[in-house]
Structure formats: C-alpha cells, structure tokens
Design an enzyme around this catalytic site. Structure first.
Site, PDB file in Angstrom:
ATOM      1  N   LYS A  28      -7.035  -0.732  11.739  1.00 55.79           N
ATOM      2  CA  LYS A  28      -6.441  -1.172  10.467  1.00 55.79           C
ATOM      3  C   LYS A  28      -5.251  -0.258  10.143  1.00 55.79           C
ATOM      4  CE  LYS A  28      -5.864  -1.346   5.816  1.00 55.79           C
ATOM      5  NZ  LYS A  28      -5.063  -0.427   4.986  1.00 55.79           N
ATOM      6  N   ASP A  61       4.935 -14.437  11.881  1.00 59.11           N
ATOM      7  CA  ASP A  61       3.583 -14.902  11.568  1.00 59.11           C
ATOM      8  C   ASP A  61       2.606 -13.746  11.820  1.00 59.11           C
ATOM      9  OD1 ASP A  61       1.057 -16.055  11.663  1.00 59.11           O
ATOM     10  OD2 ASP A  61       1.768 -17.906  12.600  1.00 59.11           O
ATOM     11  N   HIS A 100      -2.463  10.577  -0.002  1.00 57.10           N
ATOM     12  CA  HIS A 100      -2.526   9.159  -0.343  1.00 57.10           C
ATOM     13  C   HIS A 100      -2.632   8.971  -1.848  1.00 57.10           C
ATOM     14  CE1 HIS A 100      -3.350   4.956   0.588  1.00 57.10           C
ATOM     15  NE2 HIS A 100      -4.281   4.984  -0.354  1.00 57.10           N
ATOM     16  N   GLU A 107       0.820  -1.216   0.000  1.00 58.98           N
ATOM     17  CA  GLU A 107       0.000   0.000   0.000  1.00 58.98           C
ATOM     18  C   GLU A 107       0.859   1.273   0.000  1.00 58.98           C
ATOM     19  OE1 GLU A 107      -3.003   0.086   3.076  1.00 58.98           O
ATOM     20  OE2 GLU A 107      -3.502   2.170   2.664  1.00 58.98           O
TER      21      GLU A 107
HETATM   22  P1  NDP Z   1      10.631 -22.869  15.978  1.00 59.42           P
HETATM   23  O1  NDP Z   1      10.193 -24.127  16.575  1.00 59.42           O
HETATM   24  O2  NDP Z   1      10.890 -22.802  14.509  1.00 59.42           O
HETATM   25  O3  NDP Z   1      11.942 -22.332  16.684  1.00 59.42           O
HETATM   26  C1  NDP Z   1      12.089 -22.178  18.058  1.00 59.42           C
HETATM   27  C2  NDP Z   1      13.404 -22.812  18.421  1.00 59.42           C
HETATM   28  O4  NDP Z   1      14.497 -21.959  18.109  1.00 59.42           O
HETATM   29  C3  NDP Z   1      13.557 -23.038  19.893  1.00 59.42           C
HETATM   30  O5  NDP Z   1      12.877 -24.168  20.275  1.00 59.42           O
HETATM   31  C4  NDP Z   1      15.045 -23.180  20.054  1.00 59.42           C
HETATM   32  O6  NDP Z   1      15.410 -24.522  19.770  1.00 59.42           O
HETATM   33  C5  NDP Z   1      15.598 -22.306  18.926  1.00 59.42           C
HETATM   34  N1  NDP Z   1      16.242 -21.102  19.469  1.00 59.42           N
HETATM   35  C6  NDP Z   1      17.455 -20.610  19.090  1.00 59.42           C
HETATM   36  N2  NDP Z   1      17.749 -19.506  19.763  1.00 59.42           N
HETATM   37  C7  NDP Z   1      16.723 -19.238  20.598  1.00 59.42           C
HETATM   38  C8  NDP Z   1      16.435 -18.187  21.534  1.00 59.42           C
HETATM   39  N3  NDP Z   1      17.300 -17.186  21.754  1.00 59.42           N
HETATM   40  N4  NDP Z   1      15.257 -18.207  22.177  1.00 59.42           N
HETATM   41  C9  NDP Z   1      14.354 -19.190  21.951  1.00 59.42           C
HETATM   42  N5  NDP Z   1      14.575 -20.218  21.082  1.00 59.42           N
HETATM   43  C10 NDP Z   1      15.743 -20.247  20.413  1.00 59.42           C
HETATM   44  O7  NDP Z   1       9.642 -21.657  16.256  1.00 59.42           O
HETATM   45  P2  NDP Z   1       8.503 -21.369  17.284  1.00 59.42           P
HETATM   46  O8  NDP Z   1       8.348 -22.408  18.347  1.00 59.42           O
HETATM   47  O9  NDP Z   1       8.743 -19.980  17.741  1.00 59.42           O
HETATM   48  O10 NDP Z   1       7.216 -21.421  16.354  1.00 59.42           O
HETATM   49  C11 NDP Z   1       6.936 -20.403  15.439  1.00 59.42           C
HETATM   50  C12 NDP Z   1       6.305 -20.986  14.197  1.00 59.42           C
HETATM   51  O11 NDP Z   1       5.153 -21.744  14.521  1.00 59.42           O
HETATM   52  C13 NDP Z   1       5.837 -19.915  13.234  1.00 59.42           C
HETATM   53  O12 NDP Z   1       6.299 -20.276  11.953  1.00 59.42           O
HETATM   54  C14 NDP Z   1       4.321 -20.022  13.282  1.00 59.42           C
HETATM   55  O13 NDP Z   1       3.752 -19.643  12.064  1.00 59.42           O
HETATM   56  C15 NDP Z   1       4.109 -21.469  13.584  1.00 59.42           C
HETATM   57  N6  NDP Z   1       2.845 -21.885  14.207  1.00 59.42           N
HETATM   58  C16 NDP Z   1       1.929 -20.994  14.690  1.00 59.42           C
HETATM   59  C17 NDP Z   1       0.762 -21.427  15.302  1.00 59.42           C
HETATM   60  C18 NDP Z   1      -0.182 -20.412  15.853  1.00 59.42           C
HETATM   61  O14 NDP Z   1       0.095 -19.230  15.830  1.00 59.42           O
HETATM   62  N7  NDP Z   1      -1.336 -20.793  16.407  1.00 59.42           N
HETATM   63  C19 NDP Z   1       0.474 -22.866  15.424  1.00 59.42           C
HETATM   64  C20 NDP Z   1       1.528 -23.702  14.915  1.00 59.42           C
HETATM   65  C21 NDP Z   1       2.659 -23.231  14.322  1.00 59.42           C
HETATM   66  P3  NDP Z   1      16.726 -25.183  20.386  1.00 59.42           P
HETATM   67  O15 NDP Z   1      16.833 -24.685  21.785  1.00 59.42           O
HETATM   68  O16 NDP Z   1      16.462 -26.633  20.307  1.00 59.42           O
HETATM   69  O17 NDP Z   1      17.860 -24.711  19.523  1.00 59.42           O
END
Ligand code: NDP
Length: 429
Positions: A269, A285, A383, A82
């Site tokens: 919005k 997301d 706009h 937009e």
């Molecule tokens: P991921 O599972 O992709 O990543 C999170 C992982 O990143 C952690 O478990 C950790 O794994 C690693 N990590 C590395 N550095 C850090 C840090 N500093 N802090 C925290 N974690 C870290 O992502 P999310 O669990 O965040 O899930 C997000 C995704 O889920 C989005 O793509 C979303 O669209 C999707 N989703 C959304 C839903 C909803 O909104 N209702 C439902 C289902 C999915 P490790 O410690 O093992 O390295």
C-alpha cells in the site's frame, strides 16, 4: 524543468510555486491560470466522460521533487489526498540523487487480450487447430485495428491454454486464447477489446466451441517496468541511527513483508502511495495498475513484497522494483483531462515506456520513505505533523486559523480532531 532540485519549494506560497512552474514549462500564463484557477475540468467535458454527472471531484496536486532517473531530471505531479506522501517521496529522491539517481528500464509494451471458449468437442484438437491458424488469426486481429499497426505496434503472437483439465476440477473445462499486442503509447484496452471481439467468430468456428468473454487482461506481465537504486549507508543516517542501522532495518522490514501477507499488504500500500498519485495525475486508469501490481506481487504462489531490499558487496543498500504498468500517454482520459496533459508536460515525458519507468521509481522511493521511517522513529512523528492541518480543517478551522490550530496540536502532541475542536472553540472566543 532544468533541475528537479528546487530548494525551499516547500516553504513557498502556492502562488510562488505556480509562478516558478509558469517560467519552467512551455505553457502560457493564461493556459496555466485556466487550468488552475478557472475550472480545470469543465463540467461539459466531465459530462462527456462518464454518466449521470453532477459535478467534479478534486484532489490536491503536488510536485514530487529531486528525482533523477537515468540521468534525467523529473519534477513529478502527484494527485493525492494523504499528507506526507509527496514530502516523503521528495526526501528519498534527494538521497537517491546524491547516490547517482534511479536506474530504470522497461520491456516492450505488450498487452494481453483473452478469448474464452467453452464446450469444445475436443479441447486438445481445438488448441492445435488454433495454433495451426496462428498467422491468419494475428493478421485478422491487425486488420481489425490497422492504425496501431501503422504506428509500429499491433498483434504479434498468440498462445492457447486449456484450463481445468483435471477430472476433479470443480470448474468446467475451457480453452483460453491469449493474443499479445504491442499497444505503443496507449494502455490499449480499446485496441485489444476491438481485436478480440473481431476474431471471436473465427475462433468459434475453428474450435467448434462457444465463445463467451473477449477482453483485455489487466495482468500485464509482458508490459513491465523496473527501477533500482543503490545507496551508501552514510547517506541513510537518520537522527541517532547510523546508516548501517537504517540499512539493516530496511532489509529486515522487507524480509517481514516478503514472508507475511499481513505486512506485505501494508508494505505494498505504501508503494502504491507513490504510484497511484502519478497514475491519477496523468489521467490513467489506476484500478488497472493497482489490480496488475497486486496480482504480480502474488506471482510466486503467495502474496509478497513488490520491492526487494538487500545489501551489496560494498555494504550499500540496494532497492529494486518490477511491476506491470498498463498505462498510456495517449488514449483514455490522458488527453481529455486538461491536468493530465499538464502533468505529462511538467515531467517532459515522451512515451508510455518512459512514464512507466518514472512511476515505478516513485513507488520505490515511497517504499524506502516508509521503511526508513518505520525502522527508525516510526511514521507517526512526521506523518501526524503533516496531517495536523487536515485535522484542523476537519475540526472546523478555516483561513489563517488552520495553521495556528495545527501548530498548537503539534506543540501539545495531540493531533486529534477532538482536541482540534476544543482549540477551534477557544480561538473563536
Ligand atoms: P483509446 O482507445 O482511448 O486510445 C488509443 C488510441 O490512441 C489508439 O488506438 C490510437 O488510435 C491513438 N493513438 C495516438 N497516438 C498513439 C500512440 N503513440 N500509440 C498508440 N496509440 C496512439 O485508449 P486505450 O485503447 O489505451 O484504452 C484505455 C481506456 O480503456 C482507459 O480509459 C481505460 O479505463 C479503458 N478500459 C479499461 C478496461 C480494463 O482495464 N479492463 C476495459 C475497458 C476500457 P489511432 O491510431 O486510430 O489514432
């Protein structure tokens, strides 16, 4: 970047803007060229991100300038289709920086997982039994995802609610367990979903009921970000309008949104016009952020404004915003989409908490941009002038013809595709 104030950026060519960026951030020329000119999101990566891939879909990526937030300079990548949004955010950020900048803060990043239990023989007993096992349930959730505990986060608390207790409720009674999880820099959906799925069998055993849903709640009301700005009226002078008139117009506009859902939806919005482009540019997301933000705007019982605007004792305009921000700087697409990494580097963002604060500040700026225009000249003037190039393209203009047709549309005060088509035909002759 040392300063987010880059005079004349608007008038530079795309090449000049990219050159400036290359000098300012820690990316090699080749890396930047790869991201911009070659394929920013390769088809192979895209094919691994979702299903049934046939291509990728691009959006313009612009830079919001002039942002000073808690004393730090931010150049803010915004992915949006937009016209006028990036210009408006930058314009307001320039005013706010002259008034000292935005002040922001955020709560801890506690996200919520829900487990739904139905058919308990006694719901009150089941609730008490779960609360008695609180510590062991929290430990079990953490055991299912130990890496988040090692990162300093993890499940910290739980609560149990009983829904539809009233005998005349049209829905069945159910028990809902909430588990509160510090997800650090991740949005946390996968972390939380893993935890709730793993403890569900124990919850079933304790409650003697049947577990159905086990999933994160996008109503992240324990993961909030806030921004505030205070602007003296003299900085709000617009054309023939005095600063006091603009300030009062903004406050009246806010009161309209606060009292009427028809207006509040449009008001909000406009706020999401600022928020979504940064959420998208960082690979987050945006449906999750949208859903949470609108639900939070209804927390007092009816849908209202996501911001508040008032006058302080010194006659300054005061703007405030508070929203749930379920997003991350790791996880999901944030480290998969190459432009998401670039966006975080441009902003020099170090944590999800910091990103959340920047995003709500952009939302507040965007809201003021819209309200200031609406309370003065109206939004169409600015706009439509910015929109005129899109109108020219929609009418079939290309190359140098786009700016020529756009200028003619503005001159003739007829920024319409029909008029643009006529002008394109004339130009071709
Ligand atoms: P991921 O599972 O992709 O990543 C999170 C992982 O990143 C952690 O478990 C950790 O794994 C690693 N990590 C590395 N550095 C850090 C840090 N500093 N802090 C925290 N974690 C870290 O992502 P999310 O669990 O965040 O899930 C997000 C995704 O889920 C989005 O793509 C979303 O669209 C999707 N989703 C959304 C839903 C909803 O909104 N209702 C439902 C289902 C999915 P490790 O410690 O093992 O390295």
């Amino acid at each position: 970047m040392k300063s987010s104030r880059i005079p004349g950026f608007y008038n530079m060519s795309v090449e000049q803007r990219r050159d400036l960026l290359k000098k300012a951030i820690d990316f090699s020329s080749e890396e930047l060229d790869d991201l911009y000119i070659n394929e920013p999101l390769s088809i192979d990566t895209a094919d691994k991100m979702i299903e049934n891939v046939i291509g990728t879909f691009q959006l313009p990526l612009g830079l919001g300038l002039n942002f000073l937030i808690n004393g730090k300079e931010y150049v803010i990548p915004m992915a949006i289709e937009e016209a006028s949004v990036v210009a408006s955010a930058s314009h307001i950020a320039k005013i706010v920086r002259s008034a000292g900048g935005f002040q922001t803060e955020a709560t801890e990043r506690v996200m919520i997982g829900q487990i739904q239990v139905v058919g308990c023989p006694d719901f009150q007993l089941a609730k008490q039994a779960l609360l008695n096992e609180k510590e062991s349930l929290i430990n079990a959730a953490n055991a299912a995802y130990p890496s988040i505990v090692n990162r300093g986060g993890g499940a910290e608390d739980l609560e149990v609610r009983i829904l539809n207790e009233e005998s005349d409720s049209k829905y069945g009674q159910m028990l809902v367990l909430h588990i509160y999880v510090d997800t650090r820099d991740a949005m946390g959906a996968n972390i939380i979903n893993t935890m709730v799925e793993s403890i569900a069998p124990v919850v079933e055993e304790i409650t003697e009921g049947k577990v159905y849903l086990r999933i994160l709640s996008n109503y992240a009301d324990k993961c909030l970000a806030r921004a505030r700005c205070v602007i003296p009226p003299e900085m709000l002078i617009t054309g023939d309008y005095s600063g006091e008139e603009v300030r009062d117009g903004v406050i009246h506009a806010y009161e309209f949104a606060a009292s009427d859902p028809y207006r509040a939806v449009t008001h909000n919005k406009g706020i999401m016009n600022g928020i979504d482009p940064v959420v998208i540019a960082t690979g987050n997301d945006w449906r999750a952020v949208e859903a949470g933000a609108h639900a939070y705007a209804s927390r007092h019982g009816s849908y209202g404004s996501m911001t508040t605007w008032s006058k302080d004792e010194n006659e300054n305009l005061v703007g405030e915003i508070e929203l749930p921000m379920s997003l991350g700087t790791v996880g999901g697409a944030t480290r998969v989409h190459p432009l998401a990494g670039l966006s975080l580097s441009i902003m020099n963002i170090e944590s999800a908490k910091e990103l959340a604060q920047v995003i709500v500040a952009v939302g507040l700026a965007q809201n003021l941009g819209a309200l200031k225009a609406l309370a003065t000249d109206g939004i169409q003037k600015g706009h439509m002038a910015l929109h005129s190039r899109s109108v020219a393209i929609a009418a079939g203009a290309s190359g140098e013809m786009i700016d020529i047709i756009a200028e003619k549309l503005i001159e003739q005060k007829q920024i319409r595709v029909g008029k643009a088509k006529e002008l394109v035909e004339q130009y071709k002759k």
